[in-house]
Design a protein around this motif. Structure first.
Motif, mmCIF file in Angstrom:
data_model
loop_
_atom_site.group_PDB
_atom_site.id
_atom_site.type_symbol
_atom_site.label_atom_id
_atom_site.label_comp_id
_atom_site.label_asym_id
_atom_site.label_seq_id
_atom_site.Cartn_x
_atom_site.Cartn_y
_atom_site.Cartn_z
ATOM 1 N N ALA A 287 12.110 3.587 1.670
ATOM 2 C CA ALA A 287 11.527 4.410 0.620
ATOM 3 C C ALA A 287 12.035 3.977 -0.759
ATOM 4 C CB ALA A 287 11.850 5.880 0.862
ATOM 5 N N GLU A 290 10.362 0.985 -1.911
ATOM 6 C CA GLU A 290 8.908 1.173 -1.998
ATOM 7 C C GLU A 290 8.159 0.210 -1.075
ATOM 8 O OE1 GLU A 290 7.865 0.907 -6.131
ATOM 9 O OE2 GLU A 290 8.694 2.877 -6.577
ATOM 10 N N ARG A 292 5.760 -0.615 1.870
ATOM 11 C CA ARG A 292 4.657 -0.007 2.616
ATOM 12 C C ARG A 292 4.811 -0.377 4.091
ATOM 13 N NH1 ARG A 292 -0.129 -2.604 -0.612
ATOM 14 N NH2 ARG A 292 1.431 -4.243 -0.653
ATOM 15 N N ASP A 325 5.927 5.247 2.187
ATOM 16 C CA ASP A 325 4.473 5.092 2.131
ATOM 17 C C ASP A 325 4.052 4.392 3.413
ATOM 18 O OD1 ASP A 325 1.918 5.171 1.140
ATOM 19 O OD2 ASP A 325 2.169 3.483 -0.241
ATOM 20 N N GLN A 355 -1.275 14.841 6.860
ATOM 21 C CA GLN A 355 -0.546 13.570 6.800
ATOM 22 C C GLN A 355 -0.981 12.641 7.927
ATOM 23 O OE1 GLN A 355 3.408 15.294 7.009
ATOM 24 N NE2 GLN A 355 3.864 14.705 4.893
ATOM 25 N N LYS A 363 -4.538 5.764 3.911
ATOM 26 C CA LYS A 363 -3.425 4.820 3.785
ATOM 27 C C LYS A 363 -3.816 3.404 4.223
ATOM 28 C CE LYS A 363 -0.490 7.216 1.652
ATOM 29 N NZ LYS A 363 -0.107 6.810 0.277
ATOM 30 N N GLU A 366 -5.810 1.934 1.457
ATOM 31 C CA GLU A 366 -4.974 1.521 0.326
ATOM 32 C C GLU A 366 -4.272 0.205 0.617
ATOM 33 O OE1 GLU A 366 -3.848 5.998 -1.389
ATOM 34 O OE2 GLU A 366 -2.324 4.754 -0.381
#
Length: 427
Positions: A287, A290, A292, A325, A355, A363, A366
């Motif tokens: 996290a 960052e 993914r 993420d 979620q 997700k 993305e």
């Protein structure tokens, strides 16, 4: 010669038997209104007794008591659920049919470094497996070439096309790297000694480093106009250095993940961690950086003797709690159909339903660079929708009745339904 002809004939028959005869849907001809449904928008919560209007393959209005355009086809979805379609990451759909039949297996390439390989080139849109996947609400799949270290580039394809060209959502979107092993395999089938394994691991790491050094040198030389020739391997990796392509790193062990994080930071790549079985062990670290994450072991057994039996089930919730993420995948081909249920299982072990749905819709969109047109029910996005009489994430309650891809209604017939109908009539 007779044996050769027999083998060729058998292979041909296997390929023929593996091809489905379902015709892709025709382009949307008139406005379509879904009325009075429960809309799971993903981005704007759940809307009850709401409508969705789509025209020319795109959502033009979302709301309550929308005006019905002239000549619109109105579909009453009262009491039913409307979702954005599911996007499956890390699959070999269309590359494999029957593992025991070599003629239907085209997922892997020979060699340790094959970045020039494109998964969509070998994609078979007539695969008998594909309609069974669509039946559970999955409309798009990231088709990933398999191999040793650098395996090639993946593409995102929609699952109702005549050819890969018209199924293409985004081609050659990223390069895939299997991070070298860092530990010793003690399984019964491993014949190499620990020393031999360590040597092989170190050699694989050197190969990866050398490949990226050469690819970077090739990129720099091309930028400077100093190339004397073309190398398809490094051409395929150019986008990694200018940010137009993503590096998908497949790693499961915590030590692999840590090494991959250092490596990608050094180059400044846009990257996504795939597999990530040990992500729960370093969720805060992921996290903070960052990273993914595409968690690809949602139904996996414990990988260590001291792990909880439900570690795989609880990992998505642990990632969410840490602020990672993440998306959820179910690597493979025929078993990809269980992806919605993997998300539902994660909801049973700590994720919220919102979620869980987001992890298999928005997700992935993305991470694959298509969130501007897929992944949620919003005006301007594709009318790529699923209508289910029950909860899409519930293996017992799910009942997909209709499926649209860019406004085109998809035929939900498939081999499983055909066999069910057949044997239901058996005395």
């Amino acid at each position: 010669m007779k044996k050769l002809m027999t083998a060729v004939t058998a292979a041909t028959l296997s390929l023929t038997a593996a091809a489905h005869d379902i015709v892709p849907g025709a382009p949307q001809q008139q406005p379509i209104m879904l009325q009075n449904g429960t809309l799971h928008t993903v981005t704007n919560g759940v809307m009850n007794e709401a409508d969705v209007l789509f025209i020319d393959g795109k959502i033009s209005a979302v709301g309550v008591d929308l005006d019905v355009p002239a000549e619109a086809l109105v579909i009453d979805v009262t009491g039913k659920h409307v979702y954005p379609s599911v996007i499956a990451m890390d699959t070999t759909l269309g590359l494999r049919e029957i593992e025991a039949v070599r003629a239907t297996e085209d997922a892997g390439e020979t060699g340790f470094l094959t970045p020039e390989v494109s998964g969509h080139v070998a994609y078979n849109p007539d695969s008998e497996v594909i309609p069974t996947i669509r039946y559970n609400g999955i409309t798009h799949a990231q088709v990933v070439p398999q191999g040793e270290l650098i395996t090639g580039r993946s593409s995102l394809l929609q699952l109702d096309g005549w050819t890969y060209e018209d199924a293409a959502e985004r081609l050659n979107l990223g390069v895939h790297l299997n991070w070298p092993r860092v530990g010793i395999n003690n399984a019964w089938w491993e014949r190499r000694s620990p020393e031999e394994q360590r040597k092989a691991n170190a050699e694989a790491r050197k190969q990866v480093e050398a490949a990226f050094i050469q690819a970077k040198a090739y990129h720099d030389a091309k930028q400077a106009g100093a190339l004397n020739g073309t190398d398809l391997r490094w051409e395929a990796m150019l986008g990694l250095f200018d940010g137009s392509s993503t590096l998908f790193v497949h790693a499961n062990d915590k030590r692999q993940i840590e090494e991959a994080m250092e490596f990608t930071k050094e180059y400044g790549f846009d990257w996504v961690l795939m597999g990530a079985r040990d992500a729960w062990r370093m969720a805060d670290q992921l996290a903070a950086a960052e990273v993914r994450v595409v968690f690809g072991a949602p139904f996996g057994l414990p990988s260590r003797h001291d792990e909880s039996f439900d570690q795989a089930f609880a990992t998505p919730a642990a990632l969410a709690a840490a602020g990672v993420d993440f998306a959820i995948s179910y690597p493979g081909y025929w078993d990809v159909r269980n992806l919605p249920f993997a998300a539902g299982n994660a909801a049973a072990y700590g994720l919220t339903p919102e979620q869980a749905l987001q992890a298999i819709t928005l997700k992935p969109a993305e991470f694959l660079g298509v969130a501007d047109r897929l992944g949620s029910i919003e005006v301007g996005k594709q009318a790529t929708l699923v209508i289910s009489a029950g909860d899409l994430l519930d293996p017992i309650g799910q009942d997909v009745e209709q499926l649209f891809i860019e406004g085109r209604q998809v035929d939900l017939n498939n081999r499983h339904k055909q066999l069910y109908s057949k044997y239901k009539q058996k005395p």
